[in-house]
Design an enzyme around this catalytic site. Structure first.
Site, short mmCIF file in Angstrom:
data_model
loop_
_atom_site.label_atom_id
_atom_site.label_comp_id
_atom_site.label_asym_id
_atom_site.label_seq_id
_atom_site.Cartn_x
_atom_site.Cartn_y
_atom_site.Cartn_z
N ARG A 15 39.91 32.29 51.25
CA ARG A 15 40.19 32.05 52.67
C ARG A 15 40.31 33.39 53.40
O ARG A 15 40.88 34.35 52.85
CB ARG A 15 41.51 31.28 52.78
CG ARG A 15 41.89 30.83 54.18
CD ARG A 15 41.03 29.72 54.66
NE ARG A 15 41.58 29.03 55.83
CZ ARG A 15 40.86 28.21 56.59
NH1 ARG A 15 39.57 27.99 56.33
NH2 ARG A 15 41.41 27.60 57.62
N THR A 73 31.11 24.52 59.01
CA THR A 73 31.36 24.36 57.57
C THR A 73 30.27 23.64 56.77
O THR A 73 29.46 22.92 57.32
CB THR A 73 32.73 23.67 57.37
OG1 THR A 73 33.71 24.35 58.12
CG2 THR A 73 33.16 23.62 55.94
N THR A 115 32.94 28.07 54.86
CA THR A 115 33.00 27.94 56.33
C THR A 115 32.97 29.29 57.03
O THR A 115 33.41 30.30 56.48
CB THR A 115 34.29 27.19 56.72
OG1 THR A 115 34.30 26.94 58.11
CG2 THR A 115 35.54 27.96 56.35
N GLU A 129 34.13 28.58 60.18
CA GLU A 129 34.93 27.80 61.14
C GLU A 129 34.04 27.10 62.15
O GLU A 129 33.43 26.12 61.82
CB GLU A 129 36.00 28.65 61.83
CG GLU A 129 37.29 27.90 62.15
CD GLU A 129 37.14 26.64 63.00
OE1 GLU A 129 37.28 25.54 62.44
OE2 GLU A 129 36.92 26.74 64.21
N GLU A 161 37.72 32.20 61.89
CA GLU A 161 38.68 31.37 61.15
C GLU A 161 40.11 31.47 61.67
O GLU A 161 40.91 30.55 61.48
CB GLU A 161 38.65 31.74 59.66
CG GLU A 161 38.90 30.57 58.74
CD GLU A 161 37.76 29.58 58.79
OE1 GLU A 161 38.04 28.40 59.03
OE2 GLU A 161 36.59 29.96 58.60
N SER A 210 43.97 25.25 56.47
CA SER A 210 42.62 24.67 56.45
C SER A 210 42.69 23.17 56.24
O SER A 210 43.74 22.63 55.84
CB SER A 210 41.83 25.30 55.31
OG SER A 210 40.61 24.63 55.11
N SER A 211 41.56 22.50 56.49
CA SER A 211 41.43 21.09 56.14
C SER A 211 40.43 20.90 55.01
O SER A 211 40.13 19.77 54.63
CB SER A 211 40.92 20.30 57.34
OG SER A 211 41.75 20.50 58.43
N GLY A 214 35.89 19.85 60.26
CA GLY A 214 37.20 20.18 60.83
C GLY A 214 38.27 19.31 60.20
O GLY A 214 38.18 18.93 59.03
N1 GLU Z 1 37.86 25.84 59.71
C1 GLU Z 1 38.07 24.52 59.22
C2 GLU Z 1 38.98 24.52 58.04
O1 GLU Z 1 39.03 25.43 57.29
C3 GLU Z 1 36.83 23.85 58.82
C4 GLU Z 1 35.96 23.64 59.98
C5 GLU Z 1 35.00 22.51 59.78
O2 GLU Z 1 34.79 21.98 58.76
O3 GLU Z 1 34.40 22.10 60.72
O4 GLU Z 1 39.65 23.57 57.83
#
Ligand code: GLU
Length: 609
Positions: free
Chosen positions: A124, A420, A438, A440, A464, A492-493, A516
Site C-alpha cells: 500500500r 483498480t 490500484t 486509486e 491513493e 483501503s477496500s 472502490g
Molecule cells: N483506492 C481504493 C482502495 O484501495 C480502490 C479504488 C477502486 O477500486 O476503485 O480501496
C-alpha cells in the site's frame, strides 16, 4: 526552494539506450526458459457489458482485466513460472495497457497460498513524512473538493507495488525477475492496440489532458483521445521497466526515476505534494498476518487492515448467516428483493463499523485489541438483531462496540473511491495468488512520469492518499481513525480473497474486484453466489449488483425489474439505479481442474491449460 530547480540527470538513459541499440541481453537470454511472444489479440466490443463464456482449465489458470495482461501471465505459467512470477508479468503489462487502473506508480495487496500457508503482502502507498492531518483542508479549514485533491501532487503516496512484488518474488519466484518484464517491455517498444476501455476512459477524462506529459501522449493534437485500435508505443515506460528488470525496486525508489517522481510531485503547478527522495528510498512492503474466517463449510482468507475489505465482507456474510434463512434468495436468476433487503441492511451495519474503526494498524489499535472482535459470533448476532422488516434508511445504522469497549474515534464520512484491477492466478503446483492493485481513481493523480528519460509516455502516479479521511476530526472534535498522518497507509477496500474447504483444507477459489468501496459488496455477493447458491464463477460474476455505503442504496442500472426498485424504496432504502462497474475475476477449483470467470462489465479474460 524553487521546486523546478530540483535537477535530475537525463543522461542516465544513455546507458540503457546504447545497451538496447547494441542488442545487449538486458532480458531473457537464449538459454532461459521463458521466451515471450506477443499475441494477436482482437479487441472486444466497446459495449459496457460483454457476455463471457467462463473458462475451464485443467492444470493452471490466470485471470486479469486485459487480454494482453492475461496472456503474459499465461505464457509465464506455461514456461514453468510460479503464480507470483505470472502476477509480476501481468502487473507490468497492466501498467502499459490498463494505465487508468494500476501500475508501478501505485500500490497493491497480494494474498499468497503455497499449498500450506497463506501469506499477505502489503504494498500500500504511504503518506510522506511531511504529510499532516490537514493535507486535504483548504486555507479556511474546509475539505477540498475530491477532484481538486486527487488531480494534484498532494494525493500522491509513495508507491509500493514493485517493492511488494519483489518481496513476494524473493520467496516464491521461480523464473528470474528480469525475464518477467519481457512481455511489458516488448509491448511498450513495439506498441499495443488501445483497448475500447482505455479509449472510453480517456474520452471521459478532463484533468489528464492538462498534464504536461499525459496530454500530448494520450490525446491527438486536436485534443481527441487516442482511438480504439491505435498502436501505442511507450518508450519511456520501456526504459523504466528495463531499469527495474535489471536492478530491482531500487531503480524505482532511488536514482533518476525516483528523482523524477519527486520533481513532478513537488513541482505540481497547482497543488504540490511533499514526497521526498528519503520517502521514496525508505518505502517498505510489509508482510502481514492474513485474516482467515470460518463461514459455513469454508475458511475465507482476506487482507487485514489497512484494508477494510475482509472485515467488512465477513461482517456482512456473518450477519446474513445469523438471520433466518430465506426460501428464495434467488428469483428468476436474480437476487430476490428479500435477499437484497437483508444484504443492504447488513452492509449498512458493516459500513458503520468500517467508518469508525478501520485504519492503518501501525497507527490505530483494533477495537478490543484484536480485529477479530469485529467478527466475534456474539457481536455479529447482536448486530443481526438490529435488522428488521423495514430499512433503517440512509445513515440510520450506527457503529457498534466490537470488543465491548468504547473506542474514541469519530466516524469518517463516505468519500468517492474508483479505479483498480484484480488478478487471480493458480499455478501448476497449486500455488495461488489473489492480488488487487490500484492507482486509486481512473488515471490516479493525472500525472504521467517519464522517469526522467525525456522519452514519450511513462507511468501514472497514484492519488491513493485521497483514501484517507479529508477531515481529521468528527463534528465534536474527536479524531477520525483514518485521518492523514505521516508515514501512514490509507484505509483501503481492496479485497483479494482466497477460499478454502474447512474440512479438507483444499483451495476452493481465488477472487477479487476493483470498484472502490463497492469492492466489498461485489466480492461478498460473488462469495455467496459461488459458495452458497452453487453458481459457477462466471454466473456468479454476471449477477447484477446492489450496494450501499450506509446512505442511499444503488441498484445496477437496467439489470433489475422496476418492481424490485419500488419494493426496496417501500422498505425505506432510498434506492436508485446507477452504473456499477465491478471488475471481478474469479478462479474456482472444480473436479476436473479449474473454472474461471471474468467480469462482463470490463475487458478481463481467463487463460490456462
Ligand atoms: N483506492 C481504493 C482502495 O484501495 C480502490 C479504488 C477502486 O477500486 O476503485 O480501496
Amino acid at each position: 526552494m524553487d521546486m523546478r530547480s530540483v535537477s535530475y540527470p537525463r543522461c542516465w538513459l544513455a546507458t540503457v539506450i546504447s545497451a538496447c541499440m547494441l542488442g545487449l541481453p538486458l532480458l531473457a537470454s537464449a538459454e532461459t526458459a521463458f521466451q515471450y511472444e506477443a499475441p494477436a489479440i482482437a479487441p472486444e466490443s466497446a459495449s459496457g457489458y460483454t457476455e463471457k463464456p467462463g473458462w475451464a482449465t485443467e492444470r493452471f489458470a490466470v485471470a486479469a482485466a486485459n487480454p494482453l495482461a492475461t496472456d503474459a501471465g499465461y505464457q509465464v505459467l506455461k514456461a514453468g513460472g510460479s503464480a507470483v512470477d505470472a502476477a509480476i508479468a501481468v502487473q507490468m503489462v497492466l501498467t502499459l495497457v490498463e494505465p487508468q487502473s494500476s501500475g508501478i506508480g501505485g500500490g497493491a495487496f497480494l494474498m499468497h497460498y503455497d499449498g500450506d500457508e497463506v501469506k499477505a503482502y502489503d504494498g500500500r502507498e504511504t503518506a510522506p513524512r511531511a504529510a499532516s492531518e490537514s493535507l486535504f483542508l483548504n486555507g479556511g479549514g474546509e475539505p477540498l473538493e475530491f477532484m481538486e485533491a486527487a488531480a494534484s501532487g498532494l494525493s500522491v503516496g509513495v508507491p509500493g507495488t514493485v517493492r511488494m512484488l519483489e518481496m513476494a518474488h524473493e520467496r516464491y519466484g521461480k523464473l528470474p525477475w528480469a525475464e518477467l518484464f519481457a512481455p511489458a517491455i516488448m509491448l511498450a517498444e513495439e506498441g499495443f492496440e488501445v483497448s475500447p476501455r482505455l479509449h472510453t476512459s480517456l474520452a471521459g477524462e478532463e484533468k489528464l489532458r492538462e498534464d504536461a506529459l499525459a496530454g500530448s501522449f494520450y490525446y491527438t493534437e486536436e485534443g481527441e483521445p487516442l482511438p480504439q485500435g491505435h498502436l501505442l508505443q511507450n518508450p519511456a515506460l520501456a526504459a523504466i521497466l528495463r531499469e527495474i528488470a535489471e536492478n530491482g525496486s531500487k531503480a524505482l525508489h532511488t536514482g533518476p526515476i525516483a528523482e523524477d517522481l519527486v520533481y513532478r510531485v513537488q513541482g505540481h503547478p497547482d497543488r504540490p505534494g511533499a514526497i521526498s527522495l528519503e520517502d521514496m528510498a525508505t518505502y517498505v512492503a510489509k508482510e502481514r498476518a492474513p485474516l482467515c474466517t470460518d463461514w459455513q463449510d469454508y475458511r475465507i482468507c482476506g487482507f487485514p487492515p489497512p484494508s477494510s475489505g475482509h472485515l467488512t465482507i465477513m461482517q456482512i456474510l456473518g450477519i446474513l448467516d445469523r438471520l433466518p434463512a430465506l426460501e428464495t434468495p434467488l428469483e428468476e436468476d436474480l437476487p430476490s428483493t428479500e435477499w437484497l433487503h437483508l444484504f443492504l441492511e447488513a452492509s449498512r451495519l458493516a459500513f458503520a463499523d468500517r467508518g469508525k474503526y478501520i485504519a492503518d494498524p501501525d497507527f490505530v489499535n483494533a477495537p478490543g485489541g484484536d480485529w477479530s472482535s469485529m467478527l466475534d459470533e456474539e457481536y455479529l448476532a447482536e448486530r443481526a438483531e438490529l435488522i428488521g422488516e423495514q430499512s433503517v434508511g440512509p445513515d440510520g445504522a450506527e457503529a457498534g462496540r466490537p470488543g465491548g469497549v468504547e473506542t474514541a474515534w469519530a466516524t469518517q464520512p463516505t468519500q468517492p473511491e474508483y479505479g483498480t484491477s484484480h488478478i487471480s492466478i493458480i499455478d501448476e503446483e497449486g500455488n495461488a495468488v489473489a492480488m488487487t492493485t490500484t492507482i486509486e481513481a481512473a488515471f490516479g493523480s493525472r500525472m504521467l512520469a517519464d522517469g526522467g528519460t525525456g522519452l514519450a509516455g511513462g507511468y501514472l502516479l497514484n492519488n491513493e492518499l485521497t483514501d484517507f479521511s479529508f477531515t481529521p476530526l468528527g463534528a465534536d472534535g474527536t479524531p477520525i481513525a483514518n485521518r492523514v498522518e505521516a508515514g501512514k497507509r490509507p484505509r483501503s477496500s481492496m479485497s483479494p480473497t482466497l477460499v478454502f474447504d474447512r474440512e479438507t483444507d483444499e483451495l476452493v477459489a481465488s477472487l477479487g474486484s476493483p470498484g472502490g468501496a463497492a469492492i466489498i459488496h461485489y466480492t461478498a455477493k460473488a462469495l455467496v453466489a459461488m459458495l452458497e447458491w452453487g453458481l459457477d464463477a462466471q454466473e456468479a460474476l454476471n449477477l447484477p449488483h446492489a450496494i450501499t455505503l450506509g446512505g442511499p442504496a444503488y441498484l445496477e442500472e437496467g439489470r433489475f425489474p422496476a418492481a424490485v426498485l419500488e419494493a426496496l424504496n417501500e422498505l425505506g432504502h432510498d434506492a436508485s439505479e446507477r452504473e456499477l462497474v465491478s471488475g471481478l475475476q474469479a478462479i474456482q477449483r472444480t473436479d476436473d481442474g479449474f473454472f474461471g470467470g471474468a467480469d462482463p462489465r470490463r475487458e478481463g479474460v481467463v487463460m490456462g491449460d
